[in-house]
Design a protein around this motif. Structure first.
Motif, short mmCIF file in Angstrom:
data_model
loop_
_atom_site.label_atom_id
_atom_site.label_comp_id
_atom_site.label_asym_id
_atom_site.label_seq_id
_atom_site.Cartn_x
_atom_site.Cartn_y
_atom_site.Cartn_z
N SER A 1 0.86 -0.81 0.08
CA SER A 1 0.00 -0.39 -0.07
C SER A 1 0.95 1.27 0.34
O SER A 1 1.73 0.97 0.73
CB SER A 1 -0.93 0.76 1.34
OG SER A 1 -1.86 1.08 1.00
N ASN B 1 -3.65 0.84 -3.83
CA ASN B 1 -3.08 -0.58 -3.07
C ASN B 1 -3.29 -1.72 -4.09
O ASN B 1 -2.84 -1.13 -5.80
CB ASN B 1 -4.07 -1.30 -2.30
CG ASN B 1 -4.71 -0.60 -0.68
OD1 ASN B 1 -3.49 -0.15 0.19
ND2 ASN B 1 -5.93 -0.85 -0.58
N GLU C 1 -6.14 -6.10 -6.68
CA GLU C 1 -6.68 -7.33 -6.42
C GLU C 1 -6.12 -8.32 -7.12
O GLU C 1 -5.73 -8.41 -8.54
CB GLU C 1 -8.14 -7.62 -6.44
CG GLU C 1 -8.57 -6.91 -5.36
CD GLU C 1 -8.92 -7.97 -4.12
OE1 GLU C 1 -9.33 -9.02 -4.19
OE2 GLU C 1 -8.21 -7.17 -3.37
N LYS D 1 -7.83 -8.48 -0.51
CA LYS D 1 -8.41 -7.65 0.32
C LYS D 1 -9.69 -8.39 1.82
O LYS D 1 -9.43 -7.90 2.62
CB LYS D 1 -8.92 -5.91 -0.30
CG LYS D 1 -8.28 -5.30 -0.62
CD LYS D 1 -8.60 -4.16 -0.91
CE LYS D 1 -9.44 -3.93 -2.33
NZ LYS D 1 -10.40 -2.54 -2.74
N MET E 1 -7.67 -3.90 4.91
CA MET E 1 -7.52 -2.94 3.46
C MET E 1 -7.97 -2.21 2.78
O MET E 1 -8.19 -1.54 1.37
CB MET E 1 -7.00 -4.37 2.54
CG MET E 1 -5.97 -4.88 2.90
SD MET E 1 -4.13 -4.58 2.95
CE MET E 1 -4.51 -4.63 4.79
#
Length: 615
Positions: free
Chosen positions: A221, A235, A238, A244, A288
């Motif tokens: 992050s 961040n 995915e 997350k 997150m």
């Protein structure tokens, strides 16, 4: 060895982990006789059909057929490999997992995945070195020292680093000859819009490494230091590595303290976790940048008996806290909760920097509300309580919340409302009783299953194995397998029987596996251990069906001979009968009367012969 995990370690985990405690984190279990019963967490189970045997440490669902040990349960529920499951459960009961063992498990993957994991580790080390030891990191280090008031020790503890704008990681990866496929899948780089060339994703950002529960870096992050950057925080996207909904920041460092104190503090931001750490609260984690999820709750509930929610005092933070309370009640009903409210709507990091570590430490310990207190206060938002209509609406909302509290807290909260609004306690209690009655009628509690439900499930399972009928021959095969499991001498006898073979291939495979297991584990047979040895869900389902019917089987020579007779003598008759029946159907279709008479005569003789065997 279980994939580079010593068998002795696996056996120790098996002894220390109780399947009731683990499955109880996913569904409420009720003691029924010698077993526990609850709704199966693998499907929509309206009539609780999951049974867990604490003595044998196995589970079985009568409805969907899933069955196995505590290891197989966690493997399927969490999508983990067997070695990953062993380590996860080991850590949940306080066993020490060596860094070498964890590394071995992490790297039991294909070459690409292993290279990506290693690239994450190398990136984190490089970024921290740049921050602490180079001129490229001076500005970022000054920001962390002065603006964030972080020491070098804290920076090192949390692995914080800095990514310069000269593509240092890309150059490093290319110098090492790492393939473009690995670079792409790592999500550590992005393409330039202009020329399509790769560049470091987090260029110009201070980065916090994100690790999974075993301390493996899986992403980052980053916070930009450029004032004109419209995206202040970023961040990792995915990916198979960075999810997350399952990751909690700092869980790898906090889990030991969480286990020791049985308490976890859940914060909204990374810096809040770090601030709490500096205030001697070492059991803090953070989501997150997303809401708390079912997966997060299930993870922390393995280690903690109490959750403390520390959310911002603004409206979004309060909404998030309210949602988290309901989610925890749904997925971890046994866990205790507290809500920490810091003064003046400060977040933990703001309180640390503005009012000092000691004040933050005191607030985290003392500024705690129960969920009922918090929800009642939350129900006040947006209401003018001097207006009678809005006041009555608030009272109704508050009493609805109080209806879910313990009797003691109900009494406390009703007294508070009565004193605050000069309303009689008897009137509030009368309205509370109405709400409780209405709620029980409108939303009746789902039954954990009546005894009739349970007995019906048991009865159906004894005759049906995941939706197919069990023939006399297959019942004999199952009984013989259970006899082999209970007695290696029976297995040896059957192996010496000339020409013997099971009719169904699954039981032939099971016999081979039982033989191998007995050779490797000459001591007493352990059902859960054997199911882990098999690691085949369809065979485990059959094994549980056998255990249910033949688990208390008494072994004697006469019974063994009967089983062998059915398998060796009757089964071939069944096959002949089926073949004759097929030919007879064809003859009927062709209106061949002569062939029909011949086949019917043969069929009658075979059935008479079978009937004699059955007597």
């Amino acid at each position: 060895m279980a994939g580079k995990i010593p068998q002795s370690f696996v056996d120790e985990v098996r002894q220390k982990v109780n399947i009731i405690d683990v499955i109880g984190q996913y569904t409420e279990l009720v003691k029924r006789g010698k077993q526990y019963n609850g709704s199966c967490p693998f499907h929509d189970d309206h009539h609780p059909s999951l049974f867990v045997d604490e003595t044998k440490q196995v589970y079985n669902c009568f409805s969907c057929g899933r069955s196995g040990s505590v290891f197989s349960f966690v493997m399927e529920k969490e999508g983990l490999s067997f070695p990953e499951t062993v380590l996860s459960l080991a850590e949940s009961v306080g066993m020490t997992v060596s860094q070498q063992m964890a590394s071995n498990v992490t790297h039991q993957t294909d070459g690409t995945t292993q290279q990506i994991y290693q690239l994450y580790v190398d990136a984190q080390k490089m970024y921290q070195h740049i921050l602490l030891n180079t001129t490229s990191g001076e500005k970022a280090l000054a920001y962390l020292h002065n603006k964030r008031q972080l020491s070098d020790d804290i920076i090192q503890t949390f692995g914080i680093g800095f990514v310069p704008e000269d593509n240092v990681l890309l150059q490093y990866a290319q110098d090492k000859g790492i393939s473009s496929n690995v670079l792409s899948q790592s999500e550590l780089f992005i393409e330039n819009n202009s020329d399509g060339k790769l560049r470091d994703r987090f260029s110009g950002r201070i980065v916090w490494p994100i690790k999974n529960d075993r301390g493996q870096v899986v992403g980052f992050s980053g916070r930009s230091l450029r004032p004109d950057d419209q995206i202040k925080y970023m961040n990792s996207p995915e990916s198979p590595f960075f999810n997350k909904s399952k990751l909690l920041y700092n869980f790898d460092l906090a889990k030991a303290t969480i286990r020791q104190t049985s308490t976890v503090f859940i914060f909204e931001g990374f810096m809040d976790v770090i601030a709490a750490h500096m205030a001697d609260t070492l059991s803090g984690v953070a989501t997150m940048g997303t809401a708390l999820t079912k997966e997060h709750i299930q993870l922390v509930s393995r280690y903690a008996k109490q959750v403390m929610l520390v959310y911002d005092g603004d409206e979004p933070g309060q909404r998030a806290a309210k949602r988290s309370i309901h989610l925890i009640r749904q997925y971890a009903p046994k866990i205790k909760m507290g809500i920490v409210l810091l003064p003046d709507n400060l977040d933990p990091d703001e309180m640390r920097t503005q009012r000092g570590v000691d004040n933050l430490k005191r607030a985290l310990q003392q500024s705690v509300q129960t969920p009922v207190e918090f929800l009642i206060e939350n129900a006040r938002f947006g209401k003018n309580l001097s207006n009678q209509s809005q006041y009555l609406s608030f009272i109704n909302d508050a009493l609805t919340i109080i209806a879910e509290a313990t009797p003691v807290e109900q009494d406390i909260q009703i007294k508070r409302l009565a004193n605050e609004f000069n309303t009689s306690q008897s009137a509030l209690q009368a309205q509370l009783a109405q709400i409780v009655t209405q709620t029980s009628v409108t939303h009746p509690k789902r039954s954990n299953g009546t005894q009739n439900d349970v007995e019906q499930a048991k009865s159906s399972f004894e005759t049906v194995d995941v939706n197919h009928s069990i023939t006399r021959v297959e019942q004999a095969e199952r009984a013989l397998i259970m006899a082999m499991i209970k007695s290696p001498s029976v297995l040896a006898y059957v192996k010496q029987t000339e020409g013997f073979a099971f009719i169904h291939s699954d039981y032939q495979l099971l016999m081979m596996l039982v033989d191998i297991y007995h050779n490797q584990h000459p001591a007493q047979f352990d059902l859960a251990q054997f199911m882990d040895f098999i690691q085949k869900p369809e065979l485990n389902q059959k094994l549980m069906a056998m255990e249910r019917v033949f688990g208390d089987l008494t072994i004697n020579d006469e019974a063994i001979h009967d089983y062998l007779h059915i398998i060796v003598e009757e089964a071939p008759l069944d096959e002949k009968i089926n073949r004759i029946q097929e030919k007879l159907n064809i003859a009927k279709a062709q209106h061949d009367q002569t062939q029909m008479i011949t086949l019917m005569t043969e069929l009658i003789q075979l059935k008479r012969q079978k009937q004699q065997y059955s007597l």
